[in-house]
Structures are given as C-alpha cells and as structure tokens.
Design a protein around this motif. Structure first.
Motif, mmCIF file in Angstrom:
data_model
loop_
_atom_site.group_PDB
_atom_site.id
_atom_site.type_symbol
_atom_site.label_atom_id
_atom_site.label_comp_id
_atom_site.label_asym_id
_atom_site.label_seq_id
_atom_site.Cartn_x
_atom_site.Cartn_y
_atom_site.Cartn_z
ATOM 1 N N LYS A 177 0.766 -1.368 -0.066
ATOM 2 C CA LYS A 177 0.064 -0.124 0.188
ATOM 3 C C LYS A 177 0.880 1.227 0.153
ATOM 4 C CE LYS A 177 -4.117 -2.160 2.208
ATOM 5 N NZ LYS A 177 -5.040 -2.103 3.459
ATOM 6 N N VAL A 178 1.857 1.213 0.609
ATOM 7 C CA VAL A 178 2.730 2.267 0.655
ATOM 8 C C VAL A 178 4.254 2.114 -0.034
ATOM 9 C CG1 VAL A 178 2.004 3.295 2.845
ATOM 10 C CG2 VAL A 178 3.627 1.684 3.046
ATOM 11 N N ASN A 179 4.442 0.950 -0.642
ATOM 12 C CA ASN A 179 5.560 0.873 -1.649
ATOM 13 C C ASN A 179 6.827 0.901 -0.680
ATOM 14 O OD1 ASN A 179 3.764 0.879 -3.873
ATOM 15 N ND2 ASN A 179 4.081 3.051 -4.077
ATOM 16 N N GLU A 180 6.767 0.194 0.475
ATOM 17 C CA GLU A 180 7.879 -0.143 1.232
ATOM 18 C C GLU A 180 8.285 -1.736 1.427
ATOM 19 O OE1 GLU A 180 7.230 3.961 4.211
ATOM 20 O OE2 GLU A 180 6.960 1.817 5.082
ATOM 21 N N ILE A 181 9.524 -1.657 1.475
ATOM 22 C CA ILE A 181 10.083 -3.046 2.090
ATOM 23 C C ILE A 181 10.892 -2.781 3.281
ATOM 24 C CG2 ILE A 181 11.765 -4.875 1.556
ATOM 25 C CD1 ILE A 181 10.679 -5.267 -1.203
ATOM 26 N N GLU A 182 10.803 -3.420 4.337
ATOM 27 C CA GLU A 182 11.730 -3.396 5.542
ATOM 28 C C GLU A 182 12.571 -4.658 5.673
ATOM 29 O OE1 GLU A 182 10.657 -2.953 10.364
ATOM 30 O OE2 GLU A 182 9.155 -1.922 8.855
ATOM 31 N N ILE A 183 13.893 -4.407 6.120
ATOM 32 C CA ILE A 183 14.616 -5.523 6.105
ATOM 33 C C ILE A 183 15.512 -5.194 7.312
ATOM 34 C CG2 ILE A 183 14.823 -6.061 3.833
ATOM 35 C CD1 ILE A 183 17.175 -4.814 3.280
ATOM 36 N N PRO A 184 16.328 -6.102 7.959
ATOM 37 C CA PRO A 184 17.402 -5.580 9.110
ATOM 38 C C PRO A 184 18.295 -4.931 8.658
ATOM 39 C CG PRO A 184 16.520 -8.084 9.001
ATOM 40 C CD PRO A 184 16.160 -7.355 7.561
ATOM 41 N N SER A 185 18.837 -3.929 9.432
ATOM 42 C CA SER A 185 19.761 -3.004 8.832
ATOM 43 C C SER A 185 21.173 -3.587 8.893
ATOM 44 C CB SER A 185 19.927 -1.772 9.797
ATOM 45 O OG SER A 185 19.840 -2.394 11.283
ATOM 46 N N ALA A 186 21.141 -4.912 9.491
ATOM 47 C CA ALA A 186 22.530 -5.586 9.294
ATOM 48 C C ALA A 186 22.882 -5.963 7.991
ATOM 49 C CB ALA A 186 22.300 -7.099 10.019
ATOM 50 N N MET A 193 28.190 -1.403 3.216
ATOM 51 C CA MET A 193 27.697 -0.131 2.619
ATOM 52 C C MET A 193 27.157 0.688 3.763
ATOM 53 S SD MET A 193 25.601 -1.604 -0.747
ATOM 54 C CE MET A 193 26.670 -2.350 -2.197
ATOM 55 N N THR A 194 27.047 2.053 3.187
ATOM 56 C CA THR A 194 26.202 3.055 3.962
ATOM 57 C C THR A 194 24.838 3.125 3.572
ATOM 58 O OG1 THR A 194 26.659 4.918 2.209
ATOM 59 C CG2 THR A 194 28.152 4.463 4.176
ATOM 60 N N SER A 195 23.891 3.607 4.035
ATOM 61 C CA SER A 195 22.427 3.605 3.423
ATOM 62 C C SER A 195 22.465 4.129 1.962
ATOM 63 C CB SER A 195 21.359 4.447 4.340
ATOM 64 O OG SER A 195 21.904 5.704 4.698
ATOM 65 N N GLN A 217 16.211 3.087 10.758
ATOM 66 C CA GLN A 217 15.243 3.143 11.746
ATOM 67 C C GLN A 217 15.246 1.986 12.753
ATOM 68 O OE1 GLN A 217 10.618 2.425 11.492
ATOM 69 N NE2 GLN A 217 10.570 4.626 10.627
ATOM 70 N N ARG A 218 15.982 2.441 13.868
ATOM 71 C CA ARG A 218 16.571 1.302 14.736
ATOM 72 C C ARG A 218 17.294 0.238 14.145
ATOM 73 N NH1 ARG A 218 11.206 2.578 16.469
ATOM 74 N NH2 ARG A 218 10.901 4.132 18.005
ATOM 75 N N GLN A 219 16.711 -0.796 14.348
ATOM 76 C CA GLN A 219 17.497 -2.163 14.038
ATOM 77 C C GLN A 219 16.963 -2.494 12.301
ATOM 78 O OE1 GLN A 219 19.922 -3.694 15.864
ATOM 79 N NE2 GLN A 219 19.303 -2.039 17.167
ATOM 80 N N ASN A 220 16.460 -1.592 11.825
ATOM 81 C CA ASN A 220 15.760 -2.117 10.494
ATOM 82 C C ASN A 220 16.078 -0.930 9.465
ATOM 83 O OD1 ASN A 220 14.675 -4.518 11.062
ATOM 84 N ND2 ASN A 220 12.834 -3.632 12.131
ATOM 85 N N LEU A 221 15.889 -1.144 8.326
ATOM 86 C CA LEU A 221 15.937 -0.299 7.051
ATOM 87 C C LEU A 221 14.654 -0.240 6.375
ATOM 88 C CD1 LEU A 221 19.114 -1.178 4.906
ATOM 89 C CD2 LEU A 221 19.005 0.464 6.699
ATOM 90 N N ILE A 222 13.980 1.044 6.153
ATOM 91 C CA ILE A 222 12.924 1.384 5.551
ATOM 92 C C ILE A 222 13.264 1.601 4.165
ATOM 93 C CG2 ILE A 222 10.621 2.370 5.477
ATOM 94 C CD1 ILE A 222 11.041 0.530 8.045
#
Length: 319
Positions: A177-186, A193-195, A217-222
């Motif tokens: 719905k908001v075109n997002e994937i969330e994965i661990p920032s590890a 790599m940097t973001s 975002q905390r332990q995750n990447l949005i």
C-alpha cells in the motif's frame, strides 16, 4: 476454500472474456487491427494455457522420474500463451520454435547436477520470451550454472542452509500500500555499505528502483520505492511461494541474478527434462541410490515449481 492453481485460469476458458482480455493488451501496445487479431488469437491462447495446465496437473500425479519432462513442456505451453498477449503473430518463423538453450550432451562419470551448465543460443523461445515479456536482450553464449540458478529461488534457501550450512538470505517484510520493504539494517554491514551507497546499489541493479530511498530506523531499514517491486523481476529481492520477501546475505553482481524468475525456471527445467530423457542411467542412479546432494535439491525444486510457475504465469497475465 483455497483454489487450486489450475483454477486460477478458469475465466480464460471463455472466448468472449479472452478476446476482450487480448484486445485490451493489444490496444495498450497499439497493435494494428487489434480487434480482429484478438478474436483470431483467442483460441490459440486458450489451448496453450489449457495444455500447459494439463501437463502440470499430470505432473502432480506422476513419479519424479518423469516430472521434469511434464513440467518443462507444460511451462513451454504457458509461456507461448504469455507471448501471444504481446505478439499476436507468434510464431513468425521456425527459428522461434527451438528452445534457445543447450547443455552438454554427454555427462562425465563425475557428473554433478549442481555443477552443470546451460548455454544460451542465438535464437529460440528463451530469447523470444525474455524480449517480448520482459524487454530484455540476452547474450548469446552466456552460461548459467545450476547451483547459481537454484540460489535465485527463495524457496530453496532453507535447503541450502540445511545441507550446506549456508545462510543465503535474510527475511524482510513488505507493505504494498505504501510501496515499502523493511529489512534488518544488518544488511549494510554484510554489504559494507552506507544507506546512501545501498540506494545507489539498488538503482544500479534494477531500472524500476530509480529514486529509491533508504531510511535507517533502529534495527531496520525502511526502503521506499516509487512502485513496489514486481515479484516477476525483483532482483536483488526474492519472493517465495508464500509471497515472503528475502534479500541475499552477500552482495550480488548483476550477472548473478539479473534474470526474471520465469527465465530461471526455464533454464532449470530445460536441463532437468534433458537429463531425465537422455541420461537414463545417471537419472535412475540418482533417484534410487541417493548419492551425493543432488537429489534433495532436485526433488525440492520440482515440488516447489509445480505450484509456483502457474502462480507466476497468472501474475504475469494480470499484469
């Protein structure tokens, strides 16, 4: 009640519905005489789809000894139906009727399936469907190893972990719905790599990811996309049969996984069908002696693909 995969296509077994469906596809592509051609092609489209499903249905009830042949030829029929949605004149010549890939004819005594390769030829169905369905050009002579192809199938990753103690991917989650994937920032540490660099990496792998934004975002990447990744061609993200999302634990080169998943299945099933037709002794020994690690990978793959391919074909047809 959950529908069986071969029920997904029931609406297409109406010439009225199918003609209208094809007309919409042809008008979208501004094909001349769209109405006439949609009417002329509808029967061929329906029969290709129906024959494909019959092969798949038969494969589900058949022993593994002959499954790959049934699955490959069923898949070929479904692909031809897909091509007809983009090219009403298919087949235009005899060259496109060839498979378009080849493999080693004679297997050595030390042959292992995971180490085997297929090579892309200049003409044939493989290059045609890549072009017509995904607007991709292939490289003649390009080779693909079976283990590399199997790694592109997310449903196989658990088996890689079990048999080879190799953690291939990490799991994420998606919000269409908001075109997002969330994965661990590890993943940033794993890829070194940097973001910002990860954004550039994603853009370099897939044109549809242009303008992607990565937020820590905390332990995750949005990961914010302009359009949610298409599961038919989502590299470096992979979708399994349950629509769960994964990303490789190791950075992938474009050449390692740039193929749409439907192309990966074509190469794998082509080779398996050739082996069980022309390498009867090796194939029989594999199935009855359980030598090495080839058998679990083949058996698992065959079980997955007989449900996954119809689902992917259905997704392609519905756009």
């Amino acid at each position: 009640m959950k529908l069986e995969h071969y029920d997904l296509f029931i609406p297409f077994y109406s010439s009225t519905y199918t003609s209208k469906f094809l007309l919409g596809k042809y008008e979208q592509k501004e094909i001349t005489q769209a109405k006439t051609k949609s009417y002329q092609v509808s029967s061929s489209f329906m029969y290709h789809l129906q024959h494909g499903q019959l092969y798949f249905k038969q494969a589900q009830a058949s022993p593994i000894e002959i499954k790959p042949v049934l699955l490959f030829y069923g898949y070929v029929q479904m692909l031809k139906a897909c091509i007809l949605t983009t090219n009403p004149n298919y087949p235009e010549n005899s060259q496109v009727l060839a498979h378009g890939v080849t493999t080693r004819k004679r297997k050595k005594a030390t042959y292992r399936f995971l180490e085997d390769e297929v090579k892309v030829q200049k003409n044939g169905l493989y290059s045609l469907f890549l072009d017509k369905m995904f607007h991709m050009k292939h490289l003649e002579g390009e080779k693909y190893q079976m283990v590399s192809l199997l790694l592109q199938i997310a449903d196989m990753h658990e088996l890689f972990l079990t048999l080879q103690n190799k953690k291939v991917s990490i799991k994420g989650s998606g919000n269409v719905k908001v075109n997002e994937i969330e994965i661990p920032s590890a993943i940033l540490d794993l890829y070194h790599m940097t973001s910002n660099r990860f954004e550039q990496y994603l853009e370099s792998l897939n044109p549809s990811y242009k303008g992607v934004k990565v937020i820590e975002q905390r332990q995750n990447l949005i990961i914010k996309f302009k359009k949610f990744p298409n599961k038919l061609h989502s590299f470096p993200f992979l979708f399994n049969t349950k629509e769960e999302i994964f990303i490789f634990t190791e950075r992938q080169k474009l050449s390692d996984g740039s193929l749409p998943e439907l192309a990966t299945h074509f190469l794998l099933l082509y080779n398996l069908s050739m082996i069980c037709r022309y390498e009867a002794e090796w194939w029989g020994d594999l199935i009855h002696t359980f030598d090495g690690v080839d058998y679990p990978f083949i058996a698992q793959y065959v079980n997955i693909v007989q449900n996954k391919i119809p689902s992917l074909i259905y997704s392609y047809l519905l756009g």
